[in-house]
Motif scaffolding. Sequence first.
Motif, PDB file in Angstrom:
ATOM      1  N   ARG A  52       0.832  -1.204   0.000  1.00 41.81           N
ATOM      2  CA  ARG A  52       0.000   0.000   0.000  1.00 41.81           C
ATOM      3  C   ARG A  52       0.867   1.255   0.000  1.00 41.81           C
ATOM      4  O   ARG A  52       0.614   2.213  -0.742  1.00 41.81           O
ATOM      5  CB  ARG A  52      -0.925  -0.001   1.215  1.00 41.81           C
ATOM      6  CG  ARG A  52      -1.840   1.208   1.324  1.00 41.81           C
ATOM      7  CD  ARG A  52      -2.760   1.091   2.522  1.00 41.81           C
ATOM      8  NE  ARG A  52      -2.012   1.029   3.749  1.00 41.81           N
ATOM      9  CZ  ARG A  52      -1.523   2.093   4.386  1.00 41.81           C
ATOM     10  NH1 ARG A  52      -1.704   3.300   3.890  1.00 41.81           N
ATOM     11  NH2 ARG A  52      -0.858   1.950   5.522  1.00 41.81           N
ATOM     12  N   LEU A  53       1.918   1.254   0.818  1.00 38.99           N
ATOM     13  CA  LEU A  53       2.800   2.415   0.871  1.00 38.99           C
ATOM     14  C   LEU A  53       3.516   2.632  -0.455  1.00 38.99           C
ATOM     15  O   LEU A  53       3.649   3.763  -0.929  1.00 38.99           O
ATOM     16  CB  LEU A  53       3.829   2.236   1.982  1.00 38.99           C
ATOM     17  CG  LEU A  53       3.409   2.654   3.391  1.00 38.99           C
ATOM     18  CD1 LEU A  53       4.565   2.483   4.348  1.00 38.99           C
ATOM     19  CD2 LEU A  53       2.914   4.078   3.427  1.00 38.99           C
ATOM     20  N   ARG A  54       3.976   1.566  -1.063  1.00 35.99           N
ATOM     21  CA  ARG A  54       4.656   1.694  -2.351  1.00 35.99           C
ATOM     22  C   ARG A  54       3.703   2.201  -3.424  1.00 35.99           C
ATOM     23  O   ARG A  54       4.088   3.001  -4.282  1.00 35.99           O
ATOM     24  CB  ARG A  54       5.248   0.354  -2.769  1.00 35.99           C
ATOM     25  CG  ARG A  54       6.447  -0.055  -1.937  1.00 35.99           C
ATOM     26  CD  ARG A  54       7.040  -1.340  -2.445  1.00 35.99           C
ATOM     27  NE  ARG A  54       8.224  -1.703  -1.681  1.00 35.99           N
ATOM     28  CZ  ARG A  54       8.919  -2.813  -1.871  1.00 35.99           C
ATOM     29  NH1 ARG A  54       8.537  -3.671  -2.813  1.00 35.99           N
ATOM     30  NH2 ARG A  54       9.993  -3.063  -1.149  1.00 35.99           N
ATOM     31  N   SER A  55       2.469   1.740  -3.378  1.00 33.66           N
ATOM     32  CA  SER A  55       1.486   2.192  -4.354  1.00 33.66           C
ATOM     33  C   SER A  55       1.198   3.676  -4.187  1.00 33.66           C
ATOM     34  O   SER A  55       1.084   4.416  -5.164  1.00 33.66           O
ATOM     35  CB  SER A  55       0.183   1.382  -4.213  1.00 33.66           C
ATOM     36  OG  SER A  55       0.424   0.018  -4.460  1.00 33.66           O
ATOM     37  N   ALA A  96       5.848  10.788  -1.072  1.00 33.99           N
ATOM     38  CA  ALA A  96       6.543  10.252   0.092  1.00 33.99           C
ATOM     39  C   ALA A  96       7.982  10.722   0.176  1.00 33.99           C
ATOM     40  O   ALA A  96       8.418  11.238   1.202  1.00 33.99           O
ATOM     41  CB  ALA A  96       6.491   8.724   0.057  1.00 33.99           C
ATOM     42  N   ARG A  97       8.733  10.573  -0.905  1.00 38.67           N
ATOM     43  CA  ARG A  97      10.138  10.965  -0.850  1.00 38.67           C
ATOM     44  C   ARG A  97      10.294  12.480  -0.825  1.00 38.67           C
ATOM     45  O   ARG A  97      11.209  13.004  -0.211  1.00 38.67           O
ATOM     46  CB  ARG A  97      10.888  10.371  -2.041  1.00 38.67           C
ATOM     47  CG  ARG A  97      11.132   8.878  -1.906  1.00 38.67           C
ATOM     48  CD  ARG A  97      12.105   8.381  -2.954  1.00 38.67           C
ATOM     49  NE  ARG A  97      12.368   6.959  -2.769  1.00 38.67           N
ATOM     50  CZ  ARG A  97      11.656   6.004  -3.324  1.00 38.67           C
ATOM     51  NH1 ARG A  97      10.653   6.296  -4.109  1.00 38.67           N
ATOM     52  NH2 ARG A  97      11.935   4.739  -3.106  1.00 38.67           N
ATOM     53  N   LEU A 154       8.962  10.916  17.063  1.00 36.79           N
ATOM     54  CA  LEU A 154       7.911  11.393  16.188  1.00 36.79           C
ATOM     55  C   LEU A 154       8.167  10.788  14.806  1.00 36.79           C
ATOM     56  O   LEU A 154       9.143  11.118  14.146  1.00 36.79           O
ATOM     57  CB  LEU A 154       7.907  12.918  16.126  1.00 36.79           C
ATOM     58  CG  LEU A 154       7.654  13.626  17.459  1.00 36.79           C
ATOM     59  CD1 LEU A 154       7.672  15.136  17.257  1.00 36.79           C
ATOM     60  CD2 LEU A 154       6.346  13.182  18.080  1.00 36.79           C
ATOM     61  N   VAL A 155       7.313   9.863  14.409  1.00 34.82           N
ATOM     62  CA  VAL A 155       7.516   9.084  13.192  1.00 34.82           C
ATOM     63  C   VAL A 155       6.510   9.518  12.136  1.00 34.82           C
ATOM     64  O   VAL A 155       5.298   9.470  12.359  1.00 34.82           O
ATOM     65  CB  VAL A 155       7.353   7.573  13.475  1.00 34.82           C
ATOM     66  CG1 VAL A 155       7.523   6.766  12.189  1.00 34.82           C
ATOM     67  CG2 VAL A 155       8.360   7.119  14.515  1.00 34.82           C
ATOM     68  N   LYS A 156       7.022   9.947  10.983  1.00 34.14           N
ATOM     69  CA  LYS A 156       6.158  10.362   9.884  1.00 34.14           C
ATOM     70  C   LYS A 156       5.788   9.155   9.038  1.00 34.14           C
ATOM     71  O   LYS A 156       6.641   8.473   8.492  1.00 34.14           O
ATOM     72  CB  LYS A 156       6.850  11.402   9.011  1.00 34.14           C
ATOM     73  CG  LYS A 156       5.948  11.936   7.905  1.00 34.14           C
ATOM     74  CD  LYS A 156       6.676  12.951   7.058  1.00 34.14           C
ATOM     75  CE  LYS A 156       5.722  13.471   5.974  1.00 34.14           C
ATOM     76  NZ  LYS A 156       5.247  12.399   5.086  1.00 34.14           N
ATOM     77  N   ALA A 157       4.482   8.855   8.964  1.00 36.50           N
ATOM     78  CA  ALA A 157       3.984   7.721   8.192  1.00 36.50           C
ATOM     79  C   ALA A 157       2.537   7.979   7.817  1.00 36.50           C
ATOM     80  O   ALA A 157       1.776   8.587   8.578  1.00 36.50           O
ATOM     81  CB  ALA A 157       4.092   6.427   8.997  1.00 36.50           C
ATOM     82  N   ARG A 182       2.002  -2.229  13.930  1.00 35.31           N
ATOM     83  CA  ARG A 182       3.198  -1.887  13.163  1.00 35.31           C
ATOM     84  C   ARG A 182       2.998  -0.533  12.501  1.00 35.31           C
ATOM     85  O   ARG A 182       1.896  -0.198  12.082  1.00 35.31           O
ATOM     86  CB  ARG A 182       3.453  -2.930  12.050  1.00 35.31           C
ATOM     87  CG  ARG A 182       3.782  -4.299  12.550  1.00 35.31           C
ATOM     88  CD  ARG A 182       3.492  -5.357  11.494  1.00 35.31           C
ATOM     89  NE  ARG A 182       4.176  -5.106  10.241  1.00 35.31           N
ATOM     90  CZ  ARG A 182       5.410  -5.522   9.961  1.00 35.31           C
ATOM     91  NH1 ARG A 182       6.081  -6.229  10.852  1.00 35.31           N
ATOM     92  NH2 ARG A 182       5.963  -5.276   8.793  1.00 35.31           N
ATOM     93  N   ILE A 183       4.075   0.244  12.427  1.00 39.30           N
ATOM     94  CA  ILE A 183       4.060   1.516  11.702  1.00 39.30           C
ATOM     95  C   ILE A 183       5.172   1.465  10.661  1.00 39.30           C
ATOM     96  O   ILE A 183       6.334   1.220  10.992  1.00 39.30           O
ATOM     97  CB  ILE A 183       4.284   2.710  12.643  1.00 39.30           C
ATOM     98  CG1 ILE A 183       3.150   2.808  13.669  1.00 39.30           C
ATOM     99  CG2 ILE A 183       4.388   4.009  11.846  1.00 39.30           C
ATOM    100  CD1 ILE A 183       3.359   3.908  14.704  1.00 39.30           C
ATOM    101  N   LEU A 184       4.816   1.668   9.394  1.00 36.93           N
ATOM    102  CA  LEU A 184       5.785   1.668   8.302  1.00 36.93           C
ATOM    103  C   LEU A 184       6.148   3.100   7.937  1.00 36.93           C
ATOM    104  O   LEU A 184       5.267   3.941   7.775  1.00 36.93           O
ATOM    105  CB  LEU A 184       5.205   0.960   7.076  1.00 36.93           C
ATOM    106  CG  LEU A 184       5.319  -0.563   7.042  1.00 36.93           C
ATOM    107  CD1 LEU A 184       4.492  -1.118   5.905  1.00 36.93           C
ATOM    108  CD2 LEU A 184       6.750  -1.020   6.924  1.00 36.93           C
ATOM    109  N   ALA A 185       7.440   3.361   7.805  1.00 35.93           N
ATOM    110  CA  ALA A 185       7.879   4.718   7.475  1.00 35.93           C
ATOM    111  C   ALA A 185       9.146   4.650   6.635  1.00 35.93           C
ATOM    112  O   ALA A 185       9.924   3.693   6.710  1.00 35.93           O
ATOM    113  CB  ALA A 185       8.146   5.516   8.751  1.00 35.93           C
ATOM    114  N   LEU A 186       9.362   5.691   5.832  1.00 38.18           N
ATOM    115  CA  LEU A 186      10.606   5.817   5.091  1.00 38.18           C
ATOM    116  C   LEU A 186      11.752   6.075   6.059  1.00 38.18           C
ATOM    117  O   LEU A 186      11.747   7.063   6.793  1.00 38.18           O
ATOM    118  CB  LEU A 186      10.502   6.986   4.102  1.00 38.18           C
ATOM    119  CG  LEU A 186       9.799   6.726   2.776  1.00 38.18           C
ATOM    120  CD1 LEU A 186       9.500   8.032   2.082  1.00 38.18           C
ATOM    121  CD2 LEU A 186      10.629   5.820   1.884  1.00 38.18           C
TER     122      LEU A 186
END
Length: 251
Positions: free
Chosen positions: A120-123, A131-132, A152-155, A185-189
């Motif tokens: 989902r994040l890649r899409s 995102a980048r 503080l996590v940006k996602a 779970r939290i996914l972040a760059l």
Amino acid sequence: MKIMHCLIVDDEELARTLLENYVTKLPQLQLVGKCKHPLEAMQYLQTQKVDLLLLDIQMPELSGLDFLKILPQKPLVILTTAYPEYALDGYALDVIDYLLKPIRFERFAQAVNKAAELFRLRSLEVELGEARESSATIPSVLDSATDPEYLLVKADHKIHRLRLDDIRYIQSMREYVAYVTHSGRILALNSLKNLETELPASRFLRVHKSFMVSLDKIDALEGNMLRIGSDTIPIGANYRDELLRVFSAGK
């Protein structure tokens, strides 16, 4: 909901049938094919869109791990195998999860949910192109000088206030990291290399190319693996001595 096109690769018919049954029960998956060996899968990947590969390891002609090594572009991969000794090699190839046969449906669903988060994040990154770009102006991890007990996590276009005490371990997933907590779970760059400098070394330790753990959450060391609750995490050869030193000192 983003649908992932899924390909099963396993030389055992019963295993293919079981996985097909599991795939049909999950709405985020669409089965696009079943292959008996990697060479057949290689031809399939050249002509069909595959987002998720359910891949056995021990197969004739070419093992699943060797197959991954020669793929120029890999989809997301979940390994399905009866052999636990290949876990370290699998995680070194950036697989999403490692499922041991006989595979329970609840464990399969857990692995698919991990893959679905990353997919989902890649899409979103492809569709929005944000995102980048946004990570250049708002870091994915922001240190708090006033309160070092939080990150503080940006996602997901939000900023999450994440307690250090809640982090069990962190898994590298190519250009992302997954913060695994008691509640999810939290996914972040980000990268584990960055986090090694941002997180307190007295509390977090890199134990593998793809994993960093919270030291006080480790329940046991078992050979080349460590256990945190019900999760097992591989220990890389380059990190083992430091882990043993720190773990022994802490105990």
